[in-house]
Structures are given as structure tokens and as C-alpha cells.
Design an enzyme around this catalytic site. Structure first.
Site, PDB file in Angstrom:
ATOM      1  N   HIS A 296       0.881  -1.177   0.000  1.00  0.00           N
ATOM      2  CA  HIS A 296       0.000   0.000   0.000  1.00  0.00           C
ATOM      3  C   HIS A 296       0.919   1.229   0.000  1.00  0.00           C
ATOM      4  O   HIS A 296       2.008   1.183   0.582  1.00  0.00           O
ATOM      5  CB  HIS A 296      -0.839   0.128   1.266  1.00  0.00           C
ATOM      6  CG  HIS A 296      -1.711  -1.034   1.600  1.00  0.00           C
ATOM      7  ND1 HIS A 296      -1.246  -2.162   2.213  1.00  0.00           N
ATOM      8  CD2 HIS A 296      -3.051  -1.200   1.465  1.00  0.00           C
ATOM      9  CE1 HIS A 296      -2.262  -3.002   2.424  1.00  0.00           C
ATOM     10  NE2 HIS A 296      -3.368  -2.443   1.982  1.00  0.00           N
TER      11      HIS A 296
ATOM     12  N   ASP B  50       2.393   1.958   3.312  1.00  0.00           N
ATOM     13  CA  ASP B  50       3.436   1.067   3.840  1.00  0.00           C
ATOM     14  C   ASP B  50       4.816   1.550   3.437  1.00  0.00           C
ATOM     15  O   ASP B  50       5.799   1.280   4.124  1.00  0.00           O
ATOM     16  CB  ASP B  50       3.320  -0.362   3.271  1.00  0.00           C
ATOM     17  CG  ASP B  50       1.940  -0.942   3.390  1.00  0.00           C
ATOM     18  OD1 ASP B  50       1.262  -0.625   4.377  1.00  0.00           O
ATOM     19  OD2 ASP B  50       1.546  -1.713   2.485  1.00  0.00           O
TER      20      ASP B  50
HETATM   21  C1  XLS Z   1      -7.272  -6.649   4.840  1.00  0.00           C
HETATM   22  C2  XLS Z   1      -6.887  -6.921   3.463  1.00  0.00           C
HETATM   23  C3  XLS Z   1      -5.748  -6.056   2.962  1.00  0.00           C
HETATM   24  C4  XLS Z   1      -5.682  -6.137   1.474  1.00  0.00           C
HETATM   25  C5  XLS Z   1      -4.960  -5.008   0.843  1.00  0.00           C
HETATM   26  O1  XLS Z   1      -7.968  -7.427   5.481  1.00  0.00           O
HETATM   27  O2  XLS Z   1      -6.552  -8.265   3.345  1.00  0.00           O
HETATM   28  O3  XLS Z   1      -4.556  -6.437   3.553  1.00  0.00           O
HETATM   29  O4  XLS Z   1      -5.125  -7.323   1.059  1.00  0.00           O
HETATM   30  O5  XLS Z   1      -5.509  -3.787   1.143  1.00  0.00           O
END
Ligand code: XLS
Ligand code: NI
Ligand code: NI
Length: 435
Positions: free
Chosen positions: A101, A104
Site C-alpha cells: 500500500h 506502507d
Molecule cells: C485486509 C486486506 C488487505 C488487502 C490489501 O484485510 O486483506 O490487507 O489485502 O488492502
């Protein structure tokens, strides 16, 4: 020069099933050919930047436990250190891909413009680090759920300015994904849903979400992004209810807004469990519509009811998941992203390596079992046998008929169809021979 974070940990190698080295692969042998393809190309493993590097070990009752050298994550210097450590971990594991993301990767420093500039800088830095490495970006995505501006949703926010901000954010993230050679772009809508129906116009919010996704698809074509746009179903958490509830709901949504040929699904094991399904159910639903894009591999605690995002460790479950992936023709642009995090007491750097080694080995073992089942063909034969009568002229005639004619046929022929065994136990016993 290395960061020293993983000092003393060597590159993880395949040593075979008999190895007792805790940091060796016993099943993941990237070059082993399975069904005509290298294991690495089947599985297409990716590490998740958020769980491994951005998550600080907090839970609803306590703060960070990890205390990494790149904390606090509020400066470019620490973002670069974090990236250096990430690249070192991918080298140690031999991970071919990573996922991220925006939040991140870059420090959270304020305005949209500042965040865009730091995202650009850090993705340049990571891009430079990727040169000379056998490393790709599986997918990028926008974090539109952590910051308080998203608390009432991104594209489904009642405030049009938040919709605009979300559009700008996704554009920036798609540009960055393309710059890193990303093979997919993911949208997971953690806040696209509601806390209470008392303040929510669901129909309007869904229309806005559909409109938003159309803008994403248009932009993909405009910039010539060759990757796949994926939406990731999850029924709830953080919202009470999320619109992307499960695979079937997403498919209905995509059809309603005419996006069924443009968007596929990124399916997560834990989200399937939260939705009251098995992982293979979600995979089978998506595959039956040709919309199986990619997977987020993890496991949920079956008792807690939360998205615990643990590393997978259940071979039979994983084997059935890959069985459906292989049956659907395997991954194209998708792959196996470890959307999995350490438990907050697992504070040693080596725990990060061990979590991934174990997860990769479980997946490799599952893949081998799935491939062996497919090659043996027992399940496919049983399936073909169960539906065989539909292949006959008589079966096809019944399907093409109508209620009146079928009533006449039943009376004329005195039909009294006899029940046949579904053979479930025999099939379960069969599967257990392979896992
Ligand atoms: C959260 C989601 C997230 C997605 C990406 O529960 O799994 O990590 O994979 O935003
Ligand atoms: Ni996920
Ligand atoms: Ni999740």
C-alpha cells in the site's frame, strides 16, 4: 553493505523433505517442474510490505511490540531503511514478488501533494533496488482505510470531496504500480460499507463505488497498464458490513456496473472464513465465472472471528485451494501473496524468515498434492461420471425442453429416478491419499 537486520541468517535453500534445518525449504523447490511448469512460476510468491515491515505489533489492547530500527515510520530516512531491509528479506527467501500500500512505503507526512511526492521518491528508491534482482511487484494498492479522512469510506463516502481525494490517491498508486512494473492493481474496500444502516444510503453508495471502479478501469486503459485490476472481497472488519462481501457478491456487483470483463478477484483465505465459506468455495465461485485473479494466502483462527492473518500451516486446506487454482489454469498475472503477519510476541528478525519459510513450504506441499490429484484424475473422473448423463442426447433434450413437455415426458415414460450415492466419504478418503 547490508543493514545488519538479518545478520547471521543465510539465504534459505531447498534441502528436501528429510532436512531438519529449520530455515531450509523442505518442499519449495523453485526449479522443480510440476505439470510442465517450474514451481516458482506456479506459486508466484509475494511478501506483503504491510504485515512484514509496516505493522508494529499493536493490538486493540496494546501498542507496538516489534521496535524495529525503522520505527517511527515518519521520515524518508526510515522509509528507505525499511525498504533496504525488505529487499534483504526477499533475497534471503528468494521471493520473486512483493505487494504494497502507499502508506506502507512512504512516511505519512501530511498533504496529498506531500504524500504523492514521497511515494514517488520511495518508489524510485525501491525501483533502483530492484535492478539486478530477480524481483517484481505483484501488485500495489492504496491504503484508504487507516487515516481518519476515510472513516466513512473512500469512494462510498457521503462527502464528494473524499471521493475526489480517493480518486487522486488511486491514480497516484496506479502510476507507482506501473512504474514498478506491477502485474496487478488491487482494491480492497475496508471502509466501503457501513457501521449503521441508520445513516447509510446503500444504493447510492454502491452506485458511487461502481462509478469509481469504472474510472479506475478507464485510467488503466488510458495509461496502457497491462496488469489486471482486482477487487478483494471481505465481509466485515473494519466496517460492520463491507459491500465486497464475498466472491459471489463482488461478481454480482461487477456485472451490475458492466465491469465483469475488466476486473477479477483477489481472494483471501481468512476473508473466506469470515464470510462463512471455505477458501476453496471462494476460489471455485470465482473460477466458475473466469474471474479468479490472485490469492492472498494466510489462515484465520477458527475460534476468534477476527481476520488474524496468520501464516498458513494446514496442508490439506491449502492443497484443495491450489487444486482449484490449477483446475482454473493456474495464475496468469496473479500469484500467492502472503497477507500474513507474525504474532506480536514473535519479535525476532528470524521469526519473519521462519514465518515465510513455513508458509512457502506449506503452499509448495499443497501445490504438489493438488498437482498429483489432478494428474491422477480421480476427482475429475468422479465428477465427470456424476454428470455424465447430461452428455447424452436425452440429457440435453431435457435441458432444452419446457415444463409442459417435461410433465408429459414424465407421465409418458412413467419416470421414477432412483437416487445415486454422492460418494462423499470415498472422495474424502481419496483426497487424504495425497495430502
Ligand atoms: C485486509 C486486506 C488487505 C488487502 C490489501 O484485510 O486483506 O490487507 O489485502 O488492502
Ligand atoms: Ni488481503
Ligand atoms: Ni485480510
Amino acid at each position: 553493505m547490508t543493514t545488519g537486520f538479518f545478520d547471521g541468517i543465510d539465504k534459505v535453500r531447498y534441502e528436501g523433505p528429510d532436512s531438519d534445518n529449520p530455515l531450509a525449504y523442505r518442499h519449495y523447490n523453485p526449479d522443480e517442474v510440476i505439470l510442465g511448469k517450474r514451481m516458482e512460476e506456479h506459486l508466484r510468491f509475494a511478501c506483503a510490505w504491510w504485515h512484514s515491515f509496516a505493522w508494529e505489533g499493536g493490538d486493540p489492547f496494546g501498542g507496538l511490540t516489534f521496535e524495529r530500527p525503522w520505527h517511527p515510520q515518519d521520515s524518508m530516512a526510515n522509509a528507505k531503511l525499511k525498504a533496504d531491509v525488505a529487499l534483504e528479506m526477499f533475497d534471503i527467501l528468494g521471493q520473486p514478488f512483493f505487494c504494497w500500500h502507499d502508506a506502507d512505503l512512504r512516511p505519512e507526512q501530511g498533504s496529498y501533494g506531500e504524500n504523492l511526492a514521497t511515494l514517488d521518491e520511495i518508489t524510485d528508491y525501491i525501483g533502483a533496488g530492484m535492478e539486478g534482482r530477480d524481483l517484481g511487484c505483484l501488485w500495489g494498492t492504496a491504503n484508504m482505510f487507516s487515516h481518519r479522512r476515510w472513516m466513512a469510506g473512500a469512494s462510498t463516502n457521503p462527502d464528494p470531496e473524499v471521493f475526489a481525494y480517493a480518486a487522486a490517491t488511486v491514480k497516484g498508486c496506479m502510476d507507482a504500480t506501473m512504474k514498478l512494473g506491477g502485474q496487478n492493481y488491487v482494491l480492497w474496500g475496508g471502509r466501503e460499507g457501513y457501521e449503521t444502516l441508520l445513516n447509510t444510503d446503500m444504493g447510492q453508495e454502491l452506485d458511487h463505488m461502481g462509478r469509481f471502479l469504472s474510472m479506475v478501469v478507464d485510467y488503466k486503459h488510458k495509461i496502457g497498464f497491462k496488469g489486471t485490476i482486482l477487487v478483494e472481497p471481505k465481509p466485515q472488519e473494519p466496517s460492520k458490513h463491507q459491500y465486497d462481501y464475498d466472491a459471489a457478491t463482488c461478481i454480482g456487483f461487477l456485472r451490475k456496473y458492466g465491469l465483469e470483463n475488466e476486473v477479477k478477484l483477489n481472494l483471501e483465505q481468512g476473508h473466506a472464513i469470515l464470510a462463512g465459506h471455505s477458501f476453496e468455495h471462494e476460489l471455485a465461485v470465482a473460477a466458475s465465472e473466469g474471474m479468479l485473479g490472485s490469492i492472498d494466502m494466510n489462515r484465520n483462527d477458527y475460534q476468534s472471528g477476527w481476520d488474524t492473518d496468520q501464516f498458513p500451516n494446514n496442508v490439506p486446506e491449502v492443497a484443495l485451494a491450489y487444486y482449484h487454482v490449477l483446475k482454473a489454469g493456474g495464475f496468469d498475472t496473479g500469484g500467492t501473496n502472503f497477507d500474513a503477519k507474525l504474532r506480536r510476541q514473535s519479535i525476532d528478525p528470524v521469526d519473519l524468515i521462519a514465518g515465510h519459510v513455513g508458509g512457502m513450504d506449506v503452499c509448495a506441499r499443497g501445490l504438489k498434492a493438488a498437482a498429483a490429484m489432478l494428474e491422477d484424475g480421480g476427482l475429475e473422473d468422479a465428477l465427470a461420471g456424476r454428470y455424465a448423463d447430461w452428455q447424452t442426447e436425452r440429457g440435453q433434450g431435457i435441458l432444452a425442453s419446457d415444463l409442459e413437455s417435461l410433465q408429459a415426458q414424465v407421465l409418458r415414460e412413467g419416470l421414477d429416478p432412483q437416487p445415486r450415492s454422492g460418494r462423499q466419504e470415498r472422495l474424502e478418503n481419496y483426497v487424504n491419499r495425497f495430502v
